[in-house]
Design a protein around this motif. Structure first.
Motif, mmCIF file in Angstrom:
data_model
loop_
_atom_site.group_PDB
_atom_site.id
_atom_site.type_symbol
_atom_site.label_atom_id
_atom_site.label_comp_id
_atom_site.label_asym_id
_atom_site.label_seq_id
_atom_site.Cartn_x
_atom_site.Cartn_y
_atom_site.Cartn_z
ATOM 1 N N TRP A 430 1.054 -0.837 -0.347
ATOM 2 C CA TRP A 430 -0.115 0.040 0.028
ATOM 3 C C TRP A 430 0.876 1.205 -0.166
ATOM 4 N N ARG A 431 0.581 2.184 -0.027
ATOM 5 C CA ARG A 431 0.836 3.556 -0.289
ATOM 6 C C ARG A 431 0.863 4.559 0.905
ATOM 7 N N VAL A 432 1.682 5.364 0.978
ATOM 8 C CA VAL A 432 1.319 5.856 2.155
ATOM 9 C C VAL A 432 1.716 7.827 1.729
ATOM 10 N N GLU A 433 0.753 8.608 2.066
ATOM 11 C CA GLU A 433 1.566 9.958 1.516
ATOM 12 C C GLU A 433 1.597 10.187 3.062
ATOM 13 N N SER A 483 15.407 19.558 1.206
ATOM 14 C CA SER A 483 15.366 19.941 2.642
ATOM 15 C C SER A 483 16.703 19.574 3.528
ATOM 16 N N ASN A 484 17.101 20.218 4.710
ATOM 17 C CA ASN A 484 17.713 20.160 5.426
ATOM 18 C C ASN A 484 17.135 19.301 6.399
ATOM 19 N N ARG A 485 15.807 18.947 6.539
ATOM 20 C CA ARG A 485 15.855 18.804 8.365
ATOM 21 C C ARG A 485 15.016 16.907 7.889
ATOM 22 N N GLN A 486 15.089 15.955 9.202
ATOM 23 C CA GLN A 486 14.621 14.602 9.258
ATOM 24 C C GLN A 486 13.419 14.701 9.767
ATOM 25 N N PHE A 487 12.871 13.698 9.827
ATOM 26 C CA PHE A 487 11.801 13.664 10.005
ATOM 27 C C PHE A 487 11.543 11.835 11.322
ATOM 28 N N ALA A 488 10.427 11.945 11.541
ATOM 29 C CA ALA A 488 10.351 10.508 12.338
ATOM 30 C C ALA A 488 9.134 9.413 12.183
ATOM 31 N N VAL A 489 9.125 8.603 12.006
ATOM 32 C CA VAL A 489 7.307 7.588 12.128
ATOM 33 C C VAL A 489 8.014 6.253 12.870
ATOM 34 N N SER A 490 7.251 5.623 13.818
ATOM 35 C CA SER A 490 6.951 4.865 14.166
ATOM 36 C C SER A 490 6.241 3.507 13.558
ATOM 37 N N THR A 491 7.043 2.579 13.001
ATOM 38 C CA THR A 491 6.599 1.775 11.994
ATOM 39 C C THR A 491 5.360 0.925 12.576
ATOM 40 N N MET A 492 4.250 0.889 13.778
ATOM 41 C CA MET A 492 3.702 1.015 14.471
ATOM 42 C C MET A 492 2.515 1.565 13.339
ATOM 43 N N VAL A 493 2.940 2.041 12.639
ATOM 44 C CA VAL A 493 1.603 3.073 11.962
ATOM 45 C C VAL A 493 1.765 2.693 10.432
ATOM 46 N N LEU A 494 3.015 2.874 10.268
ATOM 47 C CA LEU A 494 3.111 2.252 8.844
ATOM 48 C C LEU A 494 2.855 0.947 8.713
ATOM 49 N N ARG A 495 2.515 -0.281 9.317
ATOM 50 C CA ARG A 495 2.706 -1.492 9.595
ATOM 51 C C ARG A 495 1.258 -1.603 9.298
ATOM 52 N N LYS A 497 -2.295 -0.571 7.901
ATOM 53 C CA LYS A 497 -2.833 0.446 5.884
ATOM 54 C C LYS A 497 -4.286 1.541 6.085
ATOM 55 N N GLU A 498 -5.190 1.448 7.238
ATOM 56 C CA GLU A 498 -5.902 2.178 7.701
ATOM 57 C C GLU A 498 -5.021 3.476 8.189
ATOM 58 N N LEU A 499 -4.590 3.204 9.454
ATOM 59 C CA LEU A 499 -3.563 3.599 10.432
ATOM 60 C C LEU A 499 -3.165 4.748 9.777
ATOM 61 N N HIS A 505 -0.958 12.906 12.716
ATOM 62 C CA HIS A 505 0.290 13.743 13.865
ATOM 63 C C HIS A 505 1.489 12.428 13.860
ATOM 64 N N ALA A 506 1.080 11.586 13.526
ATOM 65 C CA ALA A 506 2.196 10.711 14.097
ATOM 66 C C ALA A 506 3.418 10.412 13.515
ATOM 67 N N PHE A 507 3.431 11.374 12.155
ATOM 68 C CA PHE A 507 4.699 11.570 11.486
ATOM 69 C C PHE A 507 5.621 12.916 12.755
ATOM 70 N N VAL A 508 6.418 12.555 13.769
ATOM 71 C CA VAL A 508 7.492 13.885 13.575
ATOM 72 C C VAL A 508 7.880 14.418 12.825
ATOM 73 N N PRO A 509 8.385 16.232 13.325
ATOM 74 C CA PRO A 509 9.577 16.619 12.652
ATOM 75 C C PRO A 509 11.025 16.769 13.780
ATOM 76 N N LEU A 510 11.514 16.616 12.682
ATOM 77 C CA LEU A 510 12.892 17.073 14.325
ATOM 78 C C LEU A 510 13.501 17.870 13.796
ATOM 79 N N ALA A 511 14.728 18.173 14.277
ATOM 80 C CA ALA A 511 15.705 19.377 14.071
ATOM 81 C C ALA A 511 16.025 19.648 13.016
#
Length: 641
Positions: A430-433, A483-495, A497-499, A505-511
């Motif tokens: 599946w695809r995530v955007e 980009s010069n920024r890193q981001f993060a997300v838990s694989t619990m979300v990605l694993r 499909k519906e989630l 808001h589960a996707f988090v911008p880092l510094a």
């Protein structure tokens, strides 16, 4: 004692009798500490004490199951006994740890002992898996050298850091390892002081005075680091291979000449972009951006009988799988990944050409090879809804859960600005955007190798996975190229499909990393150390996620080379914790079309990760004072101040 002047009889001026007082061998310090039958029981007890002490430390340091003195049988039928078996329940890795106490003799002795133990115990892996049903994805052997004179090597210190063991434990081990002298000589007095001192009187004719020796040994400071003096000026990344132009290992010269005549092979059109390491194979990918690329998925044998600096690439697993137009094989691949289950994951874009010359010859897909048999075990073609008319998938990460079947693959769609997820067990995708997958419109200007160009459409590119966390999931770190920024997300979300499609808001911008910090490749090892390429700086960077938040002050440069590291395209760490980097001058090839075929254009570098990290903010030993090195002796007191 570290100066080899303890009162043994073979030391000139100590005694007229040079033979051992307990046997007929020469009484040297190596003999007393490692051979003499008088100390045999004590040496055995010393080894068992060190083994038990390490096992106890491991029990306290993590989610490990610990077993001592485990019986096993090698594949050749020899019975062996593993000192310590450690099962990492989070990482699903099994370790055989064999502490060994020997007289110190060479700078690289710790590495030699480690290799010796690997050869000794690796044939036992099948027996351990079958007999004890140990649920691990892979095994690793660690030979751990402790010096008979109290020496603690840098290799050993790195082991303690890796398994989060308090370094103060080394003080007791260092003191205990010198106790053999007490049974061979006459009760030396050990005094803890700030400096190493050894004193004694010259022996008389019968050597009796040497038996009255009083030793003052500061074992609080007795940590001899083999090779420590050289560490200050040691180089980091070492060039292993280089090419002016790539070549291939054709069956014979006639076949090669035929390929050159027909245009099947055009040497100046090939550029390597990705690497991976599995055992003695170094994989190298070459995309079909231009005509004349006979094979896209290749390897170099690392332990060839005949070493060459510019080896010919060998198609993997064979020529036919890499044949252009074979949609059951591999058309073009960029990034690949060998996992802990000995599978090679190959992302096939199915394309010929680049940018406006791109032709979609075959579907986007994933090929999975069994590395033990070199057989293709699955090909999966992505669904039409997984991609769009701008899709360009360049990177993958492989996420193994509790078993090898519990595996997910994440693939970054750089130009389509999405993330593709594939489940091995469900055999579906599946695809995530998300908005964080898009480029930063202010960060699309690049200056590399004296060229100014714009890659302002490049979105999510570099991706890396953290080790398993306590909740059973990992963190996926990702960054757009522009980009010069890193981001993060838990694989619990990605694993799920519906989630994944309803968790903005589960996707988090880092510094932000700061200027000149575009990345195309990230790799995080089993202990949370991330390496990444700084393509604007001709450099490799690092971040220790286990100790520091993602912040510019905790990011550092591992190595830099304005000639050799022009566009370090890919970064990997192998199972023996060596850092590997490939550089390919990609902007010179793509933007300027000006590679000089008489100059070295492509390089592959390598270094042990602890060598690469030395002196950076990522160094696990950053609290140590490397400048305070006195004749190879570094004190534990210095380490903690």
């Amino acid at each position: 004692m570290n100066c080899n002047v303890i009162a043994v009889r073979s030391v000139p001026g100590r005694s007229q009798e040079s033979r051992c007082r307990h046997c007929n061998e020469y009484e040297t310090l190596p003999h007393v500490l490692g051979v003499c039958r008088k100390g045999e029981l004590l040496r055995n007890n010393r080894h068992h004490w060190v083994r038990s002490r390490i096992a106890e430390c491991l029990k306290k340091s993590g989610n490990f199951d610990i077993y001592e003195e485990v019986h096993c049988i090698s594949s050749t039928g020899f019975t062996k006994r593993a000192d310590i078996i450690v099962i990492d329940n989070n990482q699903k890795i099994g370790f055989i740890i064999d502490p060994t106490i020997r007289f110190e003799g060479a700078e690289f002795q710790p590495q030699e002992v480690d290799l010796e133990k690997k050869r000794h115990y690796e044939p036992c892996f099948p027996y351990l898996e079958e007999e004890y049903r140990i649920p691990v994805c892979r095994w690793e052997v660690i030979g751990l050298l402790f010096g008979a004179r109290g020496t603690i090597s840098r290799f050993c210190i790195n082991f303690f850091h890796r398994f989060h063991i308090d370094l103060l434990e080394l003080q007791d081990i260092a003191i205990n390892n010198c106790a053999v002298c007490e049974t061979n000589l006459s009760k030396p007095t050990v005094v803890l002081e700030a400096h190493t001192q050894v004193s004694g009187r010259a022996g008389n004719a019968n050597g009796s005075a040497s038996e009255d020796i009083a030793m003052r040994v500061s074992l609080l400071g007795l940590v001899l680091v083999l090779g420590a003096v050289a560490a200050k000026s040691a180089t980091k990344l070492q060039e292993k291979f280089n090419w002016k132009l790539l070549d291939y290992a054709y069956p014979d010269e006639q076949s090669r000449q035929h390929a050159l005549r027909t245009g099947e092979f055009v040497p100046e059109n090939g550029i390597p972009v990705g690497i991976e390491i599995w055992k003695d194979k170094l994989f190298v990918t070459v995309p079909r951006w231009r005509k004349g690329i006979p094979s896209t998925l290749n390897y170099i044998p690392l332990h060839s009988d005949v070493y060459t600096k510019s080896p010919a690439l060998i198609p993997y697993p064979d020529w036919s799988t890499n044949r252009e137009g074979n949609c059951a094989g591999v058309t073009t691949t960029y990034r690949i990944k060998a996992d802990a289950c000995d599978r090679l994951w190959v992302l096939d874009s199915g394309t010929l050409g680049i940018e406006n010359t791109t032709t979609q010859l075959c579907p986007y897909g994933i090929l999975v090879f069994d590395l033990k048999t070199d057989r293709l075990i699955r090909r999966y073609d992505f669904k039409p809804e997984d991609t769009n008319d701008r899709t360009f998938i360049a990177n993958i990460a492989v996420d193994i859960g509790k078993t090898c079947d519990d595996t997910f693959v994440y693939a970054s769609d750089e130009l389509g600005h999405g993330l593709l997820v594939y489940s091995w067990e469900q055999n579906t995708s599946w695809r995530v955007e998300h908005g964080y997958f898009h480029p930063d419109p202010l960060k699309g200007d690049f200056n590399i190798a004296g060229l100014n160009f714009q890659w302002f459409e490049e979105g999510i590119f570099g991706i890396a996975l953290s080790p398993l966390k306590n909740d059973g999931y990992r963190t996926l770190f990702f960054n757009p190229l522009a980009s010069n920024r890193q981001f993060a997300v838990s694989t619990m979300v990605l694993r799920h499909k519906e989630l994944a499609q309803n968790s903005y808001h589960a996707f988090v911008p880092l510094a932000e990393r700061g200027p000149k910090s575009h990345l195309t490749a990230n790799f995080m090892d089993d202990f949370g150390m991330m390496f990444f390429n700084l393509i604007d700086q001709n450099a490799i960077g690092c971040w220790d996620s286990s100790r520091h938040p993602y912040d510019p002050k905790y990011l550092d440069v591992v190595d830099r080379d304005d000639v050799g590291l022009v566009f370090p395209s890919d970064v990997k760490v192998d199972r023996n914790y060596n850092l590997w980097v490939i550089s390919d001058r990609m902007p010179v090839f793509l933007v300027a079309d000006a590679l000089d075929k008489n100059d070295i254009n492509f390089r592959i570098y390598s270094a042990p990760i602890f060598t690469a990290l030395r002196g950076t903010v990522c160094d696990p030993n950053t609290q140590f004072h490397y400048d305070d090195v006195r004749h190879g002796v570094i004190s534990l007191k210095d380490f903690y101040e």
